[in-house]
Enzyme design. Structure first.
Site, PDB file in Angstrom:
ATOM      1  N   ARG A  42       4.860  -1.808  -1.434  1.00  0.00           N
ATOM      2  CA  ARG A  42       4.537  -2.699  -3.045  1.00  0.00           C
ATOM      3  C   ARG A  42       3.766  -1.639  -3.806  1.00  0.00           C
ATOM      4  O   ARG A  42       3.962  -1.790  -5.155  1.00  0.00           O
ATOM      5  CB  ARG A  42       3.684  -4.001  -2.583  1.00  0.00           C
ATOM      6  CG  ARG A  42       2.246  -3.895  -2.527  1.00  0.00           C
ATOM      7  CD  ARG A  42       1.915  -5.080  -1.200  1.00  0.00           C
ATOM      8  NE  ARG A  42       2.439  -4.677   0.126  1.00  0.00           N
ATOM      9  CZ  ARG A  42       3.238  -5.548   0.692  1.00  0.00           C
ATOM     10  NH1 ARG A  42       4.009  -6.232   0.355  1.00  0.00           N
ATOM     11  NH2 ARG A  42       3.504  -4.738   1.871  1.00  0.00           N
ATOM     12  N   THR A  43       2.955  -0.797  -3.321  1.00  0.00           N
ATOM     13  CA  THR A  43       2.001  -0.105  -4.293  1.00  0.00           C
ATOM     14  C   THR A  43       2.989   0.777  -5.127  1.00  0.00           C
ATOM     15  O   THR A  43       2.972   1.098  -6.147  1.00  0.00           O
ATOM     16  CB  THR A  43       0.891   0.767  -3.754  1.00  0.00           C
ATOM     17  OG1 THR A  43       0.168  -0.263  -2.932  1.00  0.00           O
ATOM     18  CG2 THR A  43       0.028   1.273  -4.780  1.00  0.00           C
ATOM     19  N   LYS A  93       5.169  23.082   4.659  1.00  0.00           N
ATOM     20  CA  LYS A  93       5.170  24.464   5.016  1.00  0.00           C
ATOM     21  C   LYS A  93       3.913  25.044   5.023  1.00  0.00           C
ATOM     22  O   LYS A  93       3.540  26.458   4.809  1.00  0.00           O
ATOM     23  CB  LYS A  93       6.237  24.964   3.878  1.00  0.00           C
ATOM     24  CG  LYS A  93       7.432  24.449   3.631  1.00  0.00           C
ATOM     25  CD  LYS A  93       8.190  25.334   2.523  1.00  0.00           C
ATOM     26  CE  LYS A  93       9.460  24.732   2.194  1.00  0.00           C
ATOM     27  NZ  LYS A  93      10.273  25.394   1.034  1.00  0.00           N
ATOM     28  N   ARG A 136      -0.869   8.694  -3.138  1.00  0.00           N
ATOM     29  CA  ARG A 136      -1.351   8.155  -1.939  1.00  0.00           C
ATOM     30  C   ARG A 136      -1.369   9.217  -0.785  1.00  0.00           C
ATOM     31  O   ARG A 136      -0.618   9.956  -0.447  1.00  0.00           O
ATOM     32  CB  ARG A 136      -0.570   7.130  -1.571  1.00  0.00           C
ATOM     33  CG  ARG A 136      -0.830   6.516   0.023  1.00  0.00           C
ATOM     34  CD  ARG A 136      -0.358   5.268   0.330  1.00  0.00           C
ATOM     35  NE  ARG A 136      -0.817   4.093  -0.317  1.00  0.00           N
ATOM     36  CZ  ARG A 136      -0.615   2.791  -0.468  1.00  0.00           C
ATOM     37  NH1 ARG A 136       0.026   2.534   0.881  1.00  0.00           N
ATOM     38  NH2 ARG A 136      -1.111   1.890  -1.123  1.00  0.00           N
ATOM     39  N   HIS A 149      -8.957   2.312  -2.769  1.00  0.00           N
ATOM     40  CA  HIS A 149      -7.728   1.999  -3.267  1.00  0.00           C
ATOM     41  C   HIS A 149      -8.077   1.038  -4.619  1.00  0.00           C
ATOM     42  O   HIS A 149      -7.956  -0.068  -4.731  1.00  0.00           O
ATOM     43  CB  HIS A 149      -7.088   1.048  -2.145  1.00  0.00           C
ATOM     44  CG  HIS A 149      -5.665   0.927  -2.600  1.00  0.00           C
ATOM     45  ND1 HIS A 149      -5.214   1.158  -3.722  1.00  0.00           N
ATOM     46  CD2 HIS A 149      -4.632   0.243  -1.829  1.00  0.00           C
ATOM     47  CE1 HIS A 149      -3.669   0.875  -3.782  1.00  0.00           C
ATOM     48  NE2 HIS A 149      -3.585   0.343  -2.500  1.00  0.00           N
TER      49      HIS A 149
HETATM   50  C1  NCD Z   1      -3.016  -1.700   1.634  1.00  0.00           C
HETATM   51  C2  NCD Z   1      -3.105  -0.260   1.757  1.00  0.00           C
HETATM   52  O1  NCD Z   1      -2.390   0.412   1.482  1.00  0.00           O
HETATM   53  O2  NCD Z   1      -4.594  -0.077   1.920  1.00  0.00           O
HETATM   54  N1  NCD Z   1      -1.802  -2.224   1.107  1.00  0.00           N
HETATM   55  C3  NCD Z   1      -1.677  -1.973  -0.308  1.00  0.00           C
HETATM   56  O3  NCD Z   1      -1.607  -1.198  -0.944  1.00  0.00           O
HETATM   57  N2  NCD Z   1      -1.108  -3.307  -0.727  1.00  0.00           N
HETATM   58  C4  NCD Z   1      -3.743  -2.459   2.910  1.00  0.00           C
HETATM   59  C5  NCD Z   1      -3.020  -2.112   4.095  1.00  0.00           C
HETATM   60  O4  NCD Z   1      -2.218  -1.578   4.359  1.00  0.00           O
HETATM   61  O5  NCD Z   1      -3.522  -2.853   5.169  1.00  0.00           O
END
Ligand code: NCD
Length: 300
Positions: free
Chosen positions: A52-53, A81, A102, A130
């Protein structure tokens, strides 16, 4: 705002401004799309699993009329690498106007921002933070309550040690008054000291009382991938399961949030209850990320 790195960078006013822009973005989404970011490129560098993100960042940019380039598997990145993150970022900053990152290690987004000539958005740095998730969490809360004006009791449940969304939301929501926070988790995955403040409650049991008194219950997944000790994971993985019976103890106008993905901590039957707001919460990610992109690029 040059970058989005941590929840602690935001003032109350900045948060309210972002929510106002996000409401404008909701109007754009209702109509279809806009050309606000025409000619601009977003790079999504996602070196940890995500559905989703990443997709909501990319959707946000596409709905703004911009373009997207993406690297979604570190195995195929030059980092395999031996390239350091800072070098990768320098290169990607030549290609894109804004980068959403990420990564696996807390502090990576900050390091990336030092090397980058374009805005960096922290889309999750290991067990660190996050912040864009907590913006959409807070945006969701604001739609249901008079945030800051009415007294709210927020209960975080689950993996509070490794759950970066909890770290960011617990920090961000403290910009508002009248918030009482409870952290409920097994001792092994309890909230780190640095996120605790005077007046918070720390518990190991999710009691009926807590559920009845909470306005917001924020449940999280036990972050299996962050455990070095598999036995410890087995011990805590079923610590709290929110089922119909438990969630029905919550007041009808209280809300149950979860950043998703869920594993077993909320049973599927709960989805039909009035308190279940986690899918609505996920939907709010798109207007929030549209708002951030336009602000960071100076388009609004
Ligand atoms: C979360 C994350 O990646 O920290 N997910 C997200 O981005 N909605 C929560 C998770 O992974 O549990």
């Amino acid at each position: 705002m040059n970058h989005v790195l941590t929840a602690s960078q935001f003032s109350r006013k900045e948060l309210l401004d972002i929510f106002l822009v996000a409401e404008e973005m909701e109007k754009i989404l209702q109509k279809g799309k806009s050309e606000l970011a025409k000619g601009k490129i977003l790079a999504t560098l996602f070196y940890e699993p995500s559905t989703r993100t990443r997709l909501s960042f990319e959707t946000a940019m596409l709905r703004l009329g911009g373009g997207v380039i993406s690297e979604t598997d570190v195995t195929y990145s030059s980092q395999t690498k031996g390239e350091i993150l800072a070098d990768t970022i320098r290169i990607v900053a030549n290609c894109a106007d804004i980068i959403s990152l990420r990564s696996r290690t807390a502090g990576d987004a900050e390091k990336a921002s030092e090397a980058s000539s374009v805005p960096i958005i922290n889309a999750g740095d290991g067990a660190g933070e996050h912040p864009t998730q907590s913006l959409l969490d807070l945006f969701t809360i604001q739609k249901h309550f008079r945030l800051g004006d009415e007294p709210l009791r927020v209960t975080f449940v689950g993996d509070l040690k490794y759950g970066r969304t909890v770290h960011s939301l617990a920090t961000m929501i403290r910009n508002f008054e009248n918030i009482k926070i409870s952290f409920v988790a097994p001792q092994e995955v309890q909230i780190p000291e640095k996120y605790l403040m005077k007046g918070d409650t720390v518990q190991t049991e999710l009691t009926d009382e807590v559920l009845k008194q909470s306005d917001i219950v924020y449940a999280t997944r036990i972050q299996k991938e962050r455990f070095e000790d598999g036995i410890l994971y087995e011990q805590v993985k079923d610590a709290f399961v929110l089922d119909i019976q438990k969630v029905s103890l919550m007041r009808e106008n209280a809300i149950l949030l979860h950043p998703l993905p869920r594993v077993n901590e909320i049973t599927l039957g709960v989805d039909a209850l009035p308190q279940a707001k986690y899918f609505e919460q996920a939907r709010n990610g798109i207007p929030i990320r549209m708002a951030l992109i336009t602000q960071l690029l100076g388009l609004v």
